[in-house]
Structures are given as C-alpha cells and as structure tokens.
Design a protein around this motif. Sequence first.
Motif, PDB file in Angstrom:
ATOM      1  N   GLN A   1       0.834  -1.206   0.000  1.00 42.33           N
ATOM      2  CA  GLN A   1       0.000   0.000   0.000  1.00 42.33           C
ATOM      3  C   GLN A   1       0.870   1.258   0.000  1.00 42.33           C
ATOM      4  O   GLN A   1       0.662   2.171  -0.800  1.00 42.33           O
ATOM      5  CB  GLN A   1      -0.905   0.007   1.233  1.00 42.33           C
ATOM      6  CG  GLN A   1      -2.036  -0.989   1.148  1.00 42.33           C
ATOM      7  CD  GLN A   1      -2.879  -0.991   2.393  1.00 42.33           C
ATOM      8  OE1 GLN A   1      -2.412  -0.629   3.475  1.00 42.33           O
ATOM      9  NE2 GLN A   1      -4.113  -1.413   2.263  1.00 42.33           N
ATOM     10  N   TYR A   2       1.841   1.277   0.923  1.00 46.19           N
ATOM     11  CA  TYR A   2       2.716   2.444   0.994  1.00 46.19           C
ATOM     12  C   TYR A   2       3.546   2.597  -0.277  1.00 46.19           C
ATOM     13  O   TYR A   2       3.852   3.705  -0.700  1.00 46.19           O
ATOM     14  CB  TYR A   2       3.615   2.382   2.230  1.00 46.19           C
ATOM     15  CG  TYR A   2       2.898   2.757   3.498  1.00 46.19           C
ATOM     16  CD1 TYR A   2       2.590   4.092   3.758  1.00 46.19           C
ATOM     17  CD2 TYR A   2       2.517   1.792   4.419  1.00 46.19           C
ATOM     18  CE1 TYR A   2       1.922   4.449   4.913  1.00 46.19           C
ATOM     19  CE2 TYR A   2       1.840   2.148   5.579  1.00 46.19           C
ATOM     20  CZ  TYR A   2       1.545   3.477   5.813  1.00 46.19           C
ATOM     21  OH  TYR A   2       0.869   3.832   6.954  1.00 46.19           O
TER      22      TYR A   2
ATOM     23  N   TRP B   1       3.087   7.098  -6.547  1.00 41.33           N
ATOM     24  CA  TRP B   1       2.330   8.210  -7.139  1.00 41.33           C
ATOM     25  C   TRP B   1       2.837   9.544  -6.578  1.00 41.33           C
ATOM     26  O   TRP B   1       2.914  10.542  -7.289  1.00 41.33           O
ATOM     27  CB  TRP B   1       0.825   8.053  -6.908  1.00 41.33           C
ATOM     28  CG  TRP B   1       0.075   9.134  -7.635  1.00 41.33           C
ATOM     29  CD1 TRP B   1      -0.473  10.254  -7.101  1.00 41.33           C
ATOM     30  CD2 TRP B   1      -0.173   9.215  -9.048  1.00 41.33           C
ATOM     31  NE1 TRP B   1      -1.040  11.027  -8.082  1.00 41.33           N
ATOM     32  CE2 TRP B   1      -0.866  10.411  -9.289  1.00 41.33           C
ATOM     33  CE3 TRP B   1       0.138   8.388 -10.135  1.00 41.33           C
ATOM     34  CZ2 TRP B   1      -1.269  10.811 -10.572  1.00 41.33           C
ATOM     35  CZ3 TRP B   1      -0.264   8.785 -11.407  1.00 41.33           C
ATOM     36  CH2 TRP B   1      -0.953   9.975 -11.610  1.00 41.33           C
ATOM     37  N   GLY B   2       3.216   9.532  -5.291  1.00 41.17           N
ATOM     38  CA  GLY B   2       3.789  10.740  -4.701  1.00 41.17           C
ATOM     39  C   GLY B   2       5.019  11.187  -5.469  1.00 41.17           C
ATOM     40  O   GLY B   2       5.180  12.369  -5.763  1.00 41.17           O
TER      41      GLY B   2
ATOM     42  N   ASN C   1      12.194  18.750 -10.264  1.00 40.90           N
ATOM     43  CA  ASN C   1      13.124  18.839 -11.373  1.00 40.90           C
ATOM     44  C   ASN C   1      12.997  20.178 -12.099  1.00 40.90           C
ATOM     45  O   ASN C   1      13.993  20.769 -12.516  1.00 40.90           O
ATOM     46  CB  ASN C   1      12.875  17.671 -12.342  1.00 40.90           C
ATOM     47  CG  ASN C   1      13.949  17.573 -13.401  1.00 40.90           C
ATOM     48  OD1 ASN C   1      13.699  17.795 -14.565  1.00 40.90           O
ATOM     49  ND2 ASN C   1      15.175  17.287 -12.983  1.00 40.90           N
TER      50      ASN C   1
ATOM     51  N   VAL D   1       4.252  12.657  -8.849  1.00 39.50           N
ATOM     52  CA  VAL D   1       3.796  14.039  -8.723  1.00 39.50           C
ATOM     53  C   VAL D   1       4.970  14.963  -8.421  1.00 39.50           C
ATOM     54  O   VAL D   1       5.111  16.038  -9.001  1.00 39.50           O
ATOM     55  CB  VAL D   1       2.728  14.156  -7.606  1.00 39.50           C
ATOM     56  CG1 VAL D   1       2.475  15.603  -7.238  1.00 39.50           C
ATOM     57  CG2 VAL D   1       1.440  13.490  -8.046  1.00 39.50           C
ATOM     58  N   LEU D   2       5.830  14.493  -7.503  1.00 36.90           N
ATOM     59  CA  LEU D   2       6.847  15.382  -6.939  1.00 36.90           C
ATOM     60  C   LEU D   2       8.056  15.578  -7.855  1.00 36.90           C
ATOM     61  O   LEU D   2       8.548  16.707  -8.001  1.00 36.90           O
ATOM     62  CB  LEU D   2       7.297  14.802  -5.592  1.00 36.90           C
ATOM     63  CG  LEU D   2       7.924  15.768  -4.594  1.00 36.90           C
ATOM     64  CD1 LEU D   2       6.953  16.901  -4.293  1.00 36.90           C
ATOM     65  CD2 LEU D   2       8.264  15.032  -3.312  1.00 36.90           C
ATOM     66  N   ILE D   3       8.523  14.493  -8.481  1.00 39.88           N
ATOM     67  CA  ILE D   3       9.775  14.593  -9.236  1.00 39.88           C
ATOM     68  C   ILE D   3       9.723  15.639 -10.350  1.00 39.88           C
ATOM     69  O   ILE D   3      10.612  16.481 -10.442  1.00 39.88           O
ATOM     70  CB  ILE D   3      10.204  13.201  -9.765  1.00 39.88           C
ATOM     71  CG1 ILE D   3      10.737  12.383  -8.596  1.00 39.88           C
ATOM     72  CG2 ILE D   3      11.284  13.333 -10.840  1.00 39.88           C
ATOM     73  CD1 ILE D   3      11.127  10.975  -8.964  1.00 39.88           C
ATOM     74  N   PRO D   4       8.676  15.645 -11.205  1.00 41.49           N
ATOM     75  CA  PRO D   4       8.652  16.674 -12.248  1.00 41.49           C
ATOM     76  C   PRO D   4       8.692  18.094 -11.681  1.00 41.49           C
ATOM     77  O   PRO D   4       9.347  18.970 -12.238  1.00 41.49           O
ATOM     78  CB  PRO D   4       7.325  16.422 -12.967  1.00 41.49           C
ATOM     79  CG  PRO D   4       6.989  15.017 -12.683  1.00 41.49           C
ATOM     80  CD  PRO D   4       7.542  14.729 -11.329  1.00 41.49           C
ATOM     81  N   LEU D   5       8.025  18.286 -10.535  1.00 36.66           N
ATOM     82  CA  LEU D   5       7.984  19.633  -9.967  1.00 36.66           C
ATOM     83  C   LEU D   5       9.346  20.027  -9.410  1.00 36.66           C
ATOM     84  O   LEU D   5       9.826  21.144  -9.630  1.00 36.66           O
ATOM     85  CB  LEU D   5       6.913  19.715  -8.881  1.00 36.66           C
ATOM     86  CG  LEU D   5       5.488  19.446  -9.367  1.00 36.66           C
ATOM     87  CD1 LEU D   5       4.508  19.481  -8.214  1.00 36.66           C
ATOM     88  CD2 LEU D   5       5.085  20.475 -10.415  1.00 36.66           C
TER      89      LEU D   5
ATOM     90  N   ILE E   1       2.683   1.791  -3.409  1.00 34.92           N
ATOM     91  CA  ILE E   1       1.889   2.397  -4.486  1.00 34.92           C
ATOM     92  C   ILE E   1       1.650   3.881  -4.206  1.00 34.92           C
ATOM     93  O   ILE E   1       1.810   4.736  -5.083  1.00 34.92           O
ATOM     94  CB  ILE E   1       0.546   1.651  -4.651  1.00 34.92           C
ATOM     95  CG1 ILE E   1       0.798   0.208  -5.063  1.00 34.92           C
ATOM     96  CG2 ILE E   1      -0.336   2.347  -5.687  1.00 34.92           C
ATOM     97  CD1 ILE E   1      -0.440  -0.651  -5.084  1.00 34.92           C
ATOM     98  N   LEU E   2       1.294   4.185  -2.951  1.00 38.43           N
ATOM     99  CA  LEU E   2       1.050   5.582  -2.604  1.00 38.43           C
ATOM    100  C   LEU E   2       2.310   6.423  -2.791  1.00 38.43           C
ATOM    101  O   LEU E   2       2.269   7.533  -3.318  1.00 38.43           O
ATOM    102  CB  LEU E   2       0.562   5.694  -1.157  1.00 38.43           C
ATOM    103  CG  LEU E   2      -0.857   5.211  -0.897  1.00 38.43           C
ATOM    104  CD1 LEU E   2      -1.156   5.233   0.593  1.00 38.43           C
ATOM    105  CD2 LEU E   2      -1.862   6.080  -1.632  1.00 38.43           C
ATOM    106  N   GLY E   3       3.445   5.855  -2.354  1.00 35.24           N
ATOM    107  CA  GLY E   3       4.701   6.588  -2.480  1.00 35.24           C
ATOM    108  C   GLY E   3       5.100   6.774  -3.928  1.00 35.24           C
ATOM    109  O   GLY E   3       5.606   7.827  -4.324  1.00 35.24           O
TER     110      GLY E   3
END
Lengths: 277, 310
Positions: free
Chosen positions: A13-14, A20-21, A30, A24-28, A16-18
Amino acid sequence: MRWRSDFWVSGLQYLILGLWGLIVLIPLLNLLMLSLKSLPGIVARPFSLPSTLHFSNYVNAWKLGDLGIYLFNTAWMSVLAVAVVLGLGSLAGYVLGRFDFKGNRFLYLVFLAGLALPIQMIAVPYFGMMEALNLINSPWSLVLLYGASGLSFSVFILTAFARNLPTELEEAAWVEGATPTYVYWRIALPLMRPILASVGLFNFVSAWNGFFFPLILLTSRHNMTITVGILSFIGEHLTEWQYLLPALVISMLPPILVFLIVSRQFIRGLTSGALKI
Amino acid sequence: MRRARRRSLRPRPLSYLWMLIPGLAVYLAFTVYPFLSSLRYSLYNWTGVGALRDFIGLGNYSFIFNPQGFLHPLVRAVLHNVYFFGLSFVLSCLLGFLLAYLLYSVNTRVSAWLQALYFVPYLIPPVVVGYLWSIYLEPGFGAISRALNALGLSWLNLPYLGSSRLALPTVVGISAWAGMGFPVLLFLAAMINIPSEILDAAKIDGAGATTTMTRVIFPMLRSTFVTVVTLTWLSSFLVFDLVYVLEGTQAGPNYATDVFGTLFYRTAWGGFGATATGMGLAAATAVVAFFFIMIIAALMVWLQQRLGRD
C-alpha cells in the motif's frame, strides 16, 4: 476502522502511494532544479544537480521578461475577482439559505444552472460585450468574468452551508430586533469563515490559472496576466529556456501558497462533506 | 397563533432581499446574459468588430451540419473530446479510486500529507503543466527520452507529442496527472462518510478486506462515481490550455489532438490551421456543442439521483 493487514500488504500500500507521490513530486522538483541551471546545463544534463545555483535566471526573467508586470496584473485581478465572489456570494448564499420567500427555489436554480455551463460558450458574446464597454485589453474584463461566473458554484456551496448553520443565535437576534444586515455581518459571516476559505481557494485558482479568456481579451504586453505573458518567452525559432523556466516556477507558486494557507480547512471541509457536489 | 408570532419575529422580505441583488445582478449581466445572447450571435455573420448587422438566419447552422462544410471538423473535434472523456474516466476512476482506497486504509497522518501532495498539480496553471511536460517529452534532449535511453529502453523512446497516434493519449495522460487529486479527494470523502456500523457489521460477518471493498464500499460509492463521471464529462469539453500549449492552435499533428476548444478558438479568432472563420459561426458551433454536452450531462445527473435514492 483499520484492517488488520500483514506486513506485506501494508508495505505494498505504501509503495503504491509513495510511487504516485514521486510521480507528482519529481517533475515539480526537477523543474525547480532546471530553473536554477545555466542554459548549457539545462539542455545537456537535465537530471544532474546544478553545479552553481543561477539565481540570476530569476533576476533576468524578472527584468527582461516583464514578469513583474504580469504577476502584478494577475494578482490584483485574481484578488478582486475572489473578493467579488466571496462578498456577493456570501450575501446571496445567506439570503437563499436562510429566508423563505417566493422565488427562492427558482433563483437558487438559476445560480445552480451555471455550474454546468461550459465557459467557452459565452466567449463570443462576452468579447462583443467587452468591446462595447471598452474593456478589451483590460484585466477588469477578467475581474467581471471570474467574479460573475464563479458565483454559480460559490452560491451553490454557500447556500447549502448557510442552510445548515445553527439557528439559536439568529433567533435571539430577531427577538432583539436586529436587522438582517447586522445578523449577516455579525453572526452568519463569522460562522461561514471555514467554507469561505475553500470557496476562495477554488476561485483564486481558477482566476490565477485562467488562460482562454486572457488569451482572447488581453492584447498588449503591459496588460497581460501571467499565463499568457509566459507565451512571450516562446519564440518562433528560439525558446528562451533560461527565462521560461523561472517564469513557470514563479507562476505556480501563488496558487500553491494559497492552498498551503487554507489546506487544512479545505481538506477537512471536503472530507466532512461540507463541499458535497 | 404560534405561527403568527413567529412570523412577526422574522424580518420582512424587503429588509433582506436587497442583499441578494448585487450578486444576482453581476451574475445575470456577465454570465447569463452573454450565454443567452450567444443564441442571437449565432444567427449573424459577424467578424468581431462593430454591431451585429448581417443577419443570416440559420445559415451558420446549415453550414455546421453540411457534410461538405463544417460537419467533418466539428465531429472530429467532438469525438476527440469524447475520447478524452473516456480515457480520463478510466484513469481518474480506476487509479483515483485505488489511491483513495489506499489513503483510506493507511495511517491518517501519512494520508493527510499525501492528500495535500496529490492535490498540488491541480493548483498549477494548465499552461505551466503543458510546458513542464513538453520539456520532459522533447524527443531530443528531454529528460524522459534520456532516461529511457539510459535504462536501455530506447524502443520506448517515441515522439509522444509528435505522432498522430500517440499525441491524444499523451495529452490525456498529462491532464490526468494534473487532475488526479480531485477525484481522489471526492472518493476519499465518500469512504470516510460510510457509517462505521456498516463496516463493523461486515467485519463481524467475517468479510475480508476484498469482500468489504467489492460488496460494501464499492456499492456505497455509486453516486460518487457518477459525480466523478459527470465532472469528468464537463471538464473534458473545456480542454483547451493543454492542447494549445502542447500542440498549438492547429492541434497537430494533422489535427490529431483537435478538440472543441481549439476548433472554436480557430473559428472565432483565426490562427494557423483554421478551416473556416467567423464569430457568428463560432457562436453557433458553441450552441450545438452545448446542447450535446448538456443532454448527456442531464442524463448523468438523472442517473445520479436515481442511484442516490436507493
């Protein structure tokens, strides 16, 4: 209520959640990193950490790219549009949610109908209207647009919220002979504060991020908002990456900042069902 | 007797109705009035300057429905919107539901942080989202193509935005990346609001996590699904910013990403790749699209009310 789940299930669970996190986070992150690189570094090594931080990119984008003007225009336009929506919307929502009068239901439905209106539908007549009012190329045309069209969603939410407010204080005020204006200002408005934060966030984001209407209504550079102003960094043949990237970063900060300020109330409001759609 | 007393305590209509006037006036003047007058504009040939003079009746409409005229580009654009809706629906309903369910079952503190994080891309201007991804997807020096090459997956290094087969799904994917936070929060809100007695009862009856999910949570979220579908449907027809930034006004390659928004923009304001232009024609196109969108949205709302009842 929690499920008794073994180590592997909760690990998955963690995971999959991580994942997607990170998506979301890496492109921003970067983007932030790229914006601090020198032009050769942006093109040649997009992943490596910048060897020296080129804050001068930001300074140059600000100076050479008219970024300050775009931000100023977008900021006052969005703030005024939000003020219009919150001021007029809370008044209308209070009246519609609190008082029983002939036509109440009909007016509520008039506001509600706008929720389903694709905003592009009004583009041509709105353009004609702004031409007649001599507001083409003025951010005021956007204040009116976002102020008015935002009322539909906002009145809908605020009416529902006002309907469920506790009545005791208000009844006591009527006995004392208070006027509705006084009750709105001193009793209802303070109670509506949490929902006003959420409604304000939605309207701020849609005014700040709006692109279609600024594109058709604003023509000269010193009147542009940030989303259309950014386009000027993209040349026919050459994109000025070292100015575009800082501009992208700066333009997304205000909506995120506003979200951070109200995020607690916003998420709680949404998950408690106050923003039920 | 009691009724009469109560009424005397309540304020008179005139003392509160004035508070409704400013909001109603602004809304009527700058949203409802332009909406209604788009019907009038659609009956004229208008270039965008000056008064409406050249009345052509239903001329714009007959051009729109003329197979040799505007019908082909309009149908193509609307079908792209429908495709956009279909794929976003799959992404936001399946992945959104999965993420919401996982957030629902993990530690509340972690869940709160992740909820906020997932919502962040929703707050970023779509124009910025478009540029961000066009930088990463640049086939030459973009980060994604470099990463794929470095991992030995160069066969996956395709011109995602430049091929007419891949462009539209790529745009939908980018839009789903940005919009995922909203359906996640809607699903999560609905799950949190499931009464705990129902979940306790399921547990006592010996239902495992999977059975509870398929037999209890899923059915109880039916009306939320319809809400998400309806919102996805409406927003799929508003797509403009992303296509404009990623593929330009001509919605290339070869109109593969042309949606209603870009077609409407080219028709009204010209620009590269316009098939036919005219503000009156654009207004008529918007009217036709509006009725198409509304009929389906009304069906969805009707469905939602039926599902919500039982």
